[in-house]
Design an enzyme around this catalytic site. Sequence first.
Site, short mmCIF file in Angstrom:
data_model
loop_
_atom_site.label_atom_id
_atom_site.label_comp_id
_atom_site.label_asym_id
_atom_site.label_seq_id
_atom_site.Cartn_x
_atom_site.Cartn_y
_atom_site.Cartn_z
CB CYS A 37 -0.95 -0.01 1.18
SG CYS A 37 -2.15 -1.36 1.09
CG HIS A 59 -6.37 2.44 0.73
ND1 HIS A 59 -5.25 2.95 0.10
CD2 HIS A 59 -5.94 1.39 1.48
CE1 HIS A 59 -4.20 2.22 0.44
NE2 HIS A 59 -4.59 1.26 1.27
#
Lengths: 482, 398
Positions: free
Chosen positions: B88, B344
């Site tokens: 991420c 996200h």
Amino acid sequence: MVGITGYSAYIPKLRLQRSAIADAHTWYDPSYAAKGRGERAICSWDEDAVTMGVEAARGLVREKRPQTLMFASTTGPFADRQQAGIIATALSLEGDMRTLDMTSSQRAALGALSQAVASVNEGSRDILLVASDKRRARARSPGELAWGDGAVSVSVGCENPLLEVLGSGMNSVDFLDHYRASGKDFDYDWEERWIRDEGFSKIVPEAISRALADAGIAPEEVAHFVLPSTISRAAHLVARAANLRPESIVDNLAACLGETGVAHPLFMALNALETRVKPGDFLLVCSFGSGCEAVLMRATEAAAKYTPPISVQDALALKQPETNYFKYLCFNRLLEVEEGKRGEAAEFQTSLSASYRNRDMLLGLVGGRCTQCGTVQFPSARVCVNPQCRATDTQEPYSFRDEPAKVSSWSADYLAFTPNPPSHYGMIDFVSGGRLMTDFSDLEVGDIDVGMAVEMRFRIKSMDHPRGLPRYFWKAVPARAR
Amino acid sequence: MAQGIKDKVAILGMGCSQFGERWDVGAEELIVEAFDEALEDAAIDRSEIDSAWLSTAMEFVNVGRSGLPLSMSLRLPNIAVTRVENFCASGSEAFRGAVYAVASGAADIALALGVEKLKDTGYGGLPGGASGTLSPLWSATGSAPGSFAQLASAYRAKHGIEKNDLKRAIAHVSVKSHANGAKNPKAHLRRPISEDDAINAPLIAEPLGLFDCCGVSDGAAAAIVTTPEIARRLGKDNIVNVKALQLSLSNGSESGHTSWDGSYFHTTRIAASKAYAEAGIRKPRDEVSMFECHDCFSITEFVTTEDLQLSPEGGALKDVMDGFYDADGKIPCQIDGGLKCFGHPIGASGIRMLYEMYLQLQGRAGQRQLPNPNIGLTHNLGGAPNQNVSAVCIVGAA
């Protein structure tokens, strides 16, 4: 004298209440209303005959390394992969030990026991026999109520036996009370009354009389008569036909365990040893299946002093009642349920070469111990994990199987796919200093917290259903009270 | 001794797509949407870009591998395009590549673009993805919320905090982000919530409920970087410079050695210390004006405030409940809604965080504009608490 020199039992923690089974079926068959008594042991989704076998065997292996390991079961997950070999690797016994599987009959374990005794008589040493069964029964079939899952291991040798084997008798008959064809999931069986009258009542007494003759014992001298049967009064009819005293009939553990297939003659005999046998008593242990085998044993003084790694009574006592019949169906894949897209996405191919290369790690929970700084670690690595060390190629194998640990972080995850949500997992720290991000098993929501004591169990980590491969690894479960 | 990156590179232009469940578009459209805004902001022609970095983490869902998705979507003039992936933290990694290219002098103008198209899997939450042939055979089965949720159990044990007190504090973290996200037209989730909403939401992974988890979104974000000199030559004023750019990766100590207690991010502490040193920041709690941290879960933000030296160790609970990180607090956090509400899209997130800091520093953040911010920090994390990639970037007025 040759005989059983030690033993250990394993029973899965869950006990399905028969009332839950009865409640589910009474609408269809009112006679079920009277069948809801007692409980039976059931595997969780992550247990099978091999995982139970490892648990039953591990305590005995700690005491002594066997020369031969036999695995007896008709429900091993593999038709062509030796299950004794999996157990051997899981317990770091690979190598020069002989391993073999005994199967295809309900008397596979008692047959293996006789074979082990014969081998020791011919000069073999220390044979470990692991008997384990997880029989799969159709929903609403008699086996669903009557059977139970469990495993027991016995060591056979000539040093200080608890039970000396004095003789045995056979009656090999292709009597088809039931069969399970290759590739089929379930048994096919015939009428109970016929099995009792033409099978048990006629076949077993002949084997018994041969065993008694072999040992030179009169029927009335038998103090404990072991004969697994789920058919009402079968043992009584056999006892009468064989002139055995009715009070010699040993409890078949139907109320608290269920019949554990090939393991059951041993379960009953060892439970009797713990609860009613006195030194010098004669035991007659019979197993019915493709005929009958009968083994005559005598308890010794050593039996009174022996403490097994896990006794039958202890294994029976460590339990959790399960009243959800639906959960049992799901764990045994007896119902087509939606497992969701996450379940679908969780499927992956297993690399057999990667599994083999790391088999000690995966099957044996073997990590490393740095010989330079002493740090134990999982997995083992070329470079030591200790930030103050970092030595290269200094690690020796170190198994965490038998090491106690404590939970240092955890969660109960409702998102991740598991057959038994929520998925409990977290970090555990072993007493020796190693740590592992591990799955937890055998616990319910609310059972876990930081600092809780856990110990390791051999389990199915995940199931590769399309390719039929249970992927074994170890999980943490709440530590047994000591 | 390395000189560090401080003031060597300026941000010339930035862009960010609408985040959310973009059922109508794929990666190509998202890439173009973010890039067009960045290009217009930079006021250059695409032919002036010398080199490009593409970040995408879960390429198997839609984007595909290699640098080609970027080169082809933007019809770039056959320049070098490198695809990077660092869980991420991939977006920060793409930015780092572009910034280093400019700092080295190898490129005058470089592009970093992150994109993720997640809503093509058929289910909620992040897909698991391939993790090699060995790891799935032993490492615990779980989801992202389950790995991060463990921070809560370890933090509570370490600091002796009652379960309900922590639950309320992390609820406040999410309430604050929802309030901020409501003011952001590009955000995925724009509905304010109450603490009770968060506390009473369905459990995802004990103790995290639905509102403790960030949105799983489609989106893209882009940064065009150059040197401060070139930026000025191109007529820019109000320039935002890179002050620090640090990355720290786990080496197995947290997951394999008991020196880590599971309640914090070892790597974030290292990356933050190095970044403050690089930027010349001595008292972060006094000097940082605002920050975007990797609030994939409320508990992540909660412990990260301590790892970034903004709250004292063990002090996050008081600061959070005092509103220290609220929009009107001393150091506003997730002023754009954060991962929680902006969303996200993995590969884009690190660059999305910089986008908000950039807008704020230039006074262009609209309804969310903070009064006179001077130093903005982004913290972009990939992986799990016990094994991760932590990126800390500091930007400020030139």
